[in-house]
Design a protein around this motif. Structure first.
Motif, PDB file in Angstrom:
ATOM      1  N   LYS A 152     -12.118  12.891   8.120  1.00 22.24           N
ATOM      2  CA  LYS A 152     -13.189  12.575   9.075  1.00 22.24           C
ATOM      3  C   LYS A 152     -12.903  13.120  10.487  1.00 22.24           C
ATOM      4  O   LYS A 152     -13.587  13.052  11.459  1.00 22.24           O
ATOM      5  N   THR A 153     -11.332  13.447  10.534  1.00 20.72           N
ATOM      6  CA  THR A 153     -11.102  13.738  11.820  1.00 20.72           C
ATOM      7  C   THR A 153     -10.893  15.326  11.953  1.00 20.72           C
ATOM      8  O   THR A 153     -11.174  16.034  13.047  1.00 20.72           O
ATOM      9  N   MET A 154     -10.595  16.068  10.961  1.00 24.21           N
ATOM     10  CA  MET A 154     -10.576  17.435  11.020  1.00 24.21           C
ATOM     11  C   MET A 154     -11.677  18.413  10.710  1.00 24.21           C
ATOM     12  O   MET A 154     -11.994  19.178  11.005  1.00 24.21           O
ATOM     13  N   VAL A 155     -12.127  18.055   9.416  1.00 25.65           N
ATOM     14  CA  VAL A 155     -13.260  18.833   8.880  1.00 25.65           C
ATOM     15  C   VAL A 155     -14.621  18.431   9.224  1.00 25.65           C
ATOM     16  O   VAL A 155     -15.290  19.284   9.666  1.00 25.65           O
ATOM     17  N   GLN A 156     -15.133  17.093   9.235  1.00 27.32           N
ATOM     18  CA  GLN A 156     -16.279  16.634   9.502  1.00 27.32           C
ATOM     19  C   GLN A 156     -16.911  17.123  10.862  1.00 27.32           C
ATOM     20  O   GLN A 156     -18.054  17.482  11.009  1.00 27.32           O
ATOM     21  N   SER A 214     -23.826  29.746   8.241  1.00 25.96           N
ATOM     22  CA  SER A 214     -22.835  30.321   7.537  1.00 25.96           C
ATOM     23  C   SER A 214     -21.405  30.427   8.348  1.00 25.96           C
ATOM     24  O   SER A 214     -20.375  30.179   7.948  1.00 25.96           O
ATOM     25  N   LYS A 215     -21.495  30.468   9.780  1.00 28.48           N
ATOM     26  CA  LYS A 215     -20.419  30.546  10.553  1.00 28.48           C
ATOM     27  C   LYS A 215     -19.717  28.949  10.536  1.00 28.48           C
ATOM     28  O   LYS A 215     -18.408  28.810  10.455  1.00 28.48           O
ATOM     29  N   THR A 216     -20.613  27.837  10.630  1.00 24.95           N
ATOM     30  CA  THR A 216     -20.065  26.628  10.494  1.00 24.95           C
ATOM     31  C   THR A 216     -19.730  26.001   9.168  1.00 24.95           C
ATOM     32  O   THR A 216     -18.431  25.552   9.193  1.00 24.95           O
ATOM     33  N   ILE A 217     -20.261  26.647   8.245  1.00 29.51           N
ATOM     34  CA  ILE A 217     -19.481  26.325   6.591  1.00 29.51           C
ATOM     35  C   ILE A 217     -18.077  27.119   6.577  1.00 29.51           C
ATOM     36  O   ILE A 217     -17.290  26.553   6.123  1.00 29.51           O
ATOM     37  N   ASP A 218     -18.209  28.359   7.092  1.00 30.06           N
ATOM     38  CA  ASP A 218     -16.777  28.913   7.000  1.00 30.06           C
ATOM     39  C   ASP A 218     -15.781  28.238   7.771  1.00 30.06           C
ATOM     40  O   ASP A 218     -14.540  28.142   7.112  1.00 30.06           O
ATOM     41  N   ALA A 219     -16.108  27.716   9.046  1.00 24.86           N
ATOM     42  CA  ALA A 219     -15.094  27.090   9.708  1.00 24.86           C
ATOM     43  C   ALA A 219     -14.700  25.710   9.096  1.00 24.86           C
ATOM     44  O   ALA A 219     -13.556  25.457   9.085  1.00 24.86           O
ATOM     45  N   ALA A 220     -15.669  24.946   8.360  1.00 24.20           N
ATOM     46  CA  ALA A 220     -15.283  23.859   7.680  1.00 24.20           C
ATOM     47  C   ALA A 220     -14.583  24.043   6.401  1.00 24.20           C
ATOM     48  O   ALA A 220     -13.574  23.380   6.172  1.00 24.20           O
ATOM     49  N   LYS A 221     -14.668  25.191   5.758  1.00 23.04           N
ATOM     50  CA  LYS A 221     -13.985  25.558   4.662  1.00 23.04           C
ATOM     51  C   LYS A 221     -12.519  26.093   5.131  1.00 23.04           C
ATOM     52  O   LYS A 221     -11.536  25.686   4.390  1.00 23.04           O
ATOM     53  N   LYS A 222     -12.408  26.725   5.934  1.00 20.74           N
ATOM     54  CA  LYS A 222     -10.976  26.976   6.590  1.00 20.74           C
ATOM     55  C   LYS A 222     -10.090  25.762   6.872  1.00 20.74           C
ATOM     56  O   LYS A 222      -9.145  25.687   6.571  1.00 20.74           O
ATOM     57  N   MET A 223     -10.795  24.646   7.688  1.00 23.36           N
ATOM     58  CA  MET A 223     -10.383  23.472   7.791  1.00 23.36           C
ATOM     59  C   MET A 223      -9.864  22.786   6.633  1.00 23.36           C
ATOM     60  O   MET A 223      -8.610  22.219   6.633  1.00 23.36           O
ATOM     61  N   THR A 224     -10.595  22.674   5.688  1.00 21.44           N
ATOM     62  CA  THR A 224     -10.221  22.086   4.493  1.00 21.44           C
ATOM     63  C   THR A 224      -9.372  22.872   3.842  1.00 21.44           C
ATOM     64  O   THR A 224      -8.371  22.128   3.041  1.00 21.44           O
ATOM     65  N   ASN A 225      -9.141  24.146   3.690  1.00 27.62           N
ATOM     66  CA  ASN A 225      -8.086  24.798   3.349  1.00 27.62           C
ATOM     67  C   ASN A 225      -6.746  24.590   3.814  1.00 27.62           C
ATOM     68  O   ASN A 225      -5.685  24.175   3.198  1.00 27.62           O
ATOM     69  N   TRP A 226      -6.761  24.385   5.112  1.00 26.85           N
ATOM     70  CA  TRP A 226      -5.616  24.168   5.989  1.00 26.85           C
ATOM     71  C   TRP A 226      -5.064  22.795   5.528  1.00 26.85           C
ATOM     72  O   TRP A 226      -3.963  22.680   5.520  1.00 26.85           O
TER      73      TRP A 226
END
Length: 91
Positions: free
Chosen positions: A85-89, A55-67
């Motif tokens: 590939k550089t920011m979210v993955q 859940s922490k990893t998914i939340d971090a990826a969602k925040k970066m995607t939104n940014w």
């Protein structure tokens, strides 16, 4: 070597968890308190499962995607793929 007693956390695993609950670990006379999850080297570990880490990893990826979507106006496929590939993955 000097140890910082404030940074110690006790996390129990497996069948021996009952034994850990009856024992008290201490450093410099201070009892080390048991916790349900600990973050160590970027990995969220839990005594139950990896659900907290997921859940922490998914939340971090969602925040970066939104940014990325808020910051960059272009939606060109090549640009979005590079940003992904550089920011979210890596999250």
């Amino acid at each position: 070597m000097a140890l910082n007693g404030k940074k110690f956390e006790l996390l129990g695993y497996g069948d021996e968890h009952e034994i850990i609950q009856t024992m008290h670990y201490s450093i410099k006379g201070k009892v080390i308190m048991e916790t349900n999850h600990v973050k160590d080297l970027g990995m969220h570990m839990s005594n139950a499962s990896l659900t907290h880490h997921y859940s922490k990893t998914i939340d971090a990826a969602k925040k970066m995607t939104n940014w990325v979507l808020r910051t960059f106006q272009t939606r060109q496929q090549k640009c979005m793929l590079i940003l992904w590939k550089t920011m979210v993955q890596p999250k």
